[in-house]
Design a protein around this motif. Structure first.
Motif, PDB file in Angstrom:
ATOM      1  N   THR A  93      69.818 125.767 -43.974  1.00 20.55           N
ATOM      2  CA  THR A  93      71.138 125.779 -44.607  1.00 20.55           C
ATOM      3  C   THR A  93      70.938 125.991 -46.096  1.00 20.55           C
ATOM      4  OG1 THR A  93      71.973 124.193 -42.973  1.00 20.55           O
ATOM      5  CG2 THR A  93      73.266 124.468 -44.985  1.00 20.55           C
ATOM      6  N   TYR A  95      72.079 125.210 -49.662  1.00 16.72           N
ATOM      7  CA  TYR A  95      72.866 124.255 -50.422  1.00 16.72           C
ATOM      8  C   TYR A  95      72.951 124.731 -51.867  1.00 16.72           C
ATOM      9  CZ  TYR A  95      72.383 121.192 -46.399  1.00 16.72           C
ATOM     10  OH  TYR A  95      72.423 120.673 -45.132  1.00 16.72           O
ATOM     11  N   GLY A 100      75.440 120.793 -54.361  1.00 14.53           N
ATOM     12  CA  GLY A 100      74.907 120.396 -53.057  1.00 14.53           C
ATOM     13  C   GLY A 100      75.764 120.860 -51.898  1.00 14.53           C
ATOM     14  N   LYS A 101      76.789 121.645 -52.184  1.00 13.45           N
ATOM     15  CA  LYS A 101      77.705 122.151 -51.156  1.00 13.45           C
ATOM     16  C   LYS A 101      76.993 123.173 -50.264  1.00 13.45           C
ATOM     17  CE  LYS A 101      81.892 124.940 -50.828  1.00 13.45           C
ATOM     18  NZ  LYS A 101      82.904 125.679 -51.593  1.00 13.45           N
ATOM     19  N   PRO A 102      77.086 123.039 -48.925  1.00 13.51           N
ATOM     20  CA  PRO A 102      76.483 124.049 -48.041  1.00 13.51           C
ATOM     21  C   PRO A 102      77.292 125.348 -48.079  1.00 13.51           C
ATOM     22  CG  PRO A 102      77.600 122.367 -46.734  1.00 13.51           C
ATOM     23  CD  PRO A 102      77.707 121.942 -48.171  1.00 13.51           C
TER      24      PRO A 102
END
Length: 194
Positions: A93, A95, A100-102
């Protein structure tokens, strides 16, 4: 008299018919040419240290080659004596740095590309690359590419720029620098021929 007209006509037609056979045979498509592709790139992370964010990113472009798809980060001022630091690796994933948002990236695998080159002028803070977090890269169209599937701008945070590159599968890649640019090639396959 008709015999004399028919006989030359028959000879002409017979000659034409025999000439057609070799032409048709020579027009046959030859076997597909085999391209020998570079090997040994691997899919493990690749990194290098550099001079530390003094050169700004001004553009990102892509291209297709017989053995790989290529992404180029334009970083004017970068050279063999002023290397750009980078870290490129496969991630499950992506980030976004800072939040830190995916970020969703299409493809069978995702390469995270981090270049120590901000998308803004370090002296003034003015943008040098017109991208927006979580959006497609400006001017990049990956339609018809063999390996690349998606490319998004993740962030430019604390002197480095992060890009997500979606690829068809976890394939071998290489990273190298030329004057004014950082280059990422992702192979079309693991084999040495195509």
């Amino acid at each position: 008299m008709r015999r004399w007209i028919m006989l030359p006509l028959a000879l002409v037609l017979a000659g034409t018919g025999s000439a057609v056979v070799p032409l048709a045979a020579s027009a046959a498509t030859p076997a597909a040419a085999v391209t020998t592709c570079p090997t040994g790139w691997g899919s493990l992370p690749k990194a290098a240290s550099g001079t530390g964010g003094q050169h700004a990113l001004t553009g990102i472009r892509t291209g297709q080659q017989p053995c790989f798809d290529r992404m180029v980060l334009d970083i004017p001022g970068a050279s063999s004596s002023a290397l750009v630091g980078y870290h490129v690796q496969y991630v499950t994933t992506l980030y976004q740095d800072g939040s830190g948002k995916p970020l969703p990236i299409a493809g069978g695998a995702v390469l995270e590309i981090v270049a120590v080159a901000p998308a803004y002028d370090p002296a003034t803070g003015s943008p040098t690359y017109p991208a927006h977090a979580g959006q497609a890269l400006p001017g990049v169209n990956l339609a018809g590419y063999s390996t690349f599937r998606d490319a998004k701008f993740a962030s430019s945070f604390e002197g480095q720029t992060q890009v997500g590159l979606g690829v068809r599968a976890r394939l071998p890649f290489r990273v190298f620098q030329l004057d004014n640019r950082l280059v990422i090639d992702v192979a079309h396959s693991w084999s040495a021929t195509r």
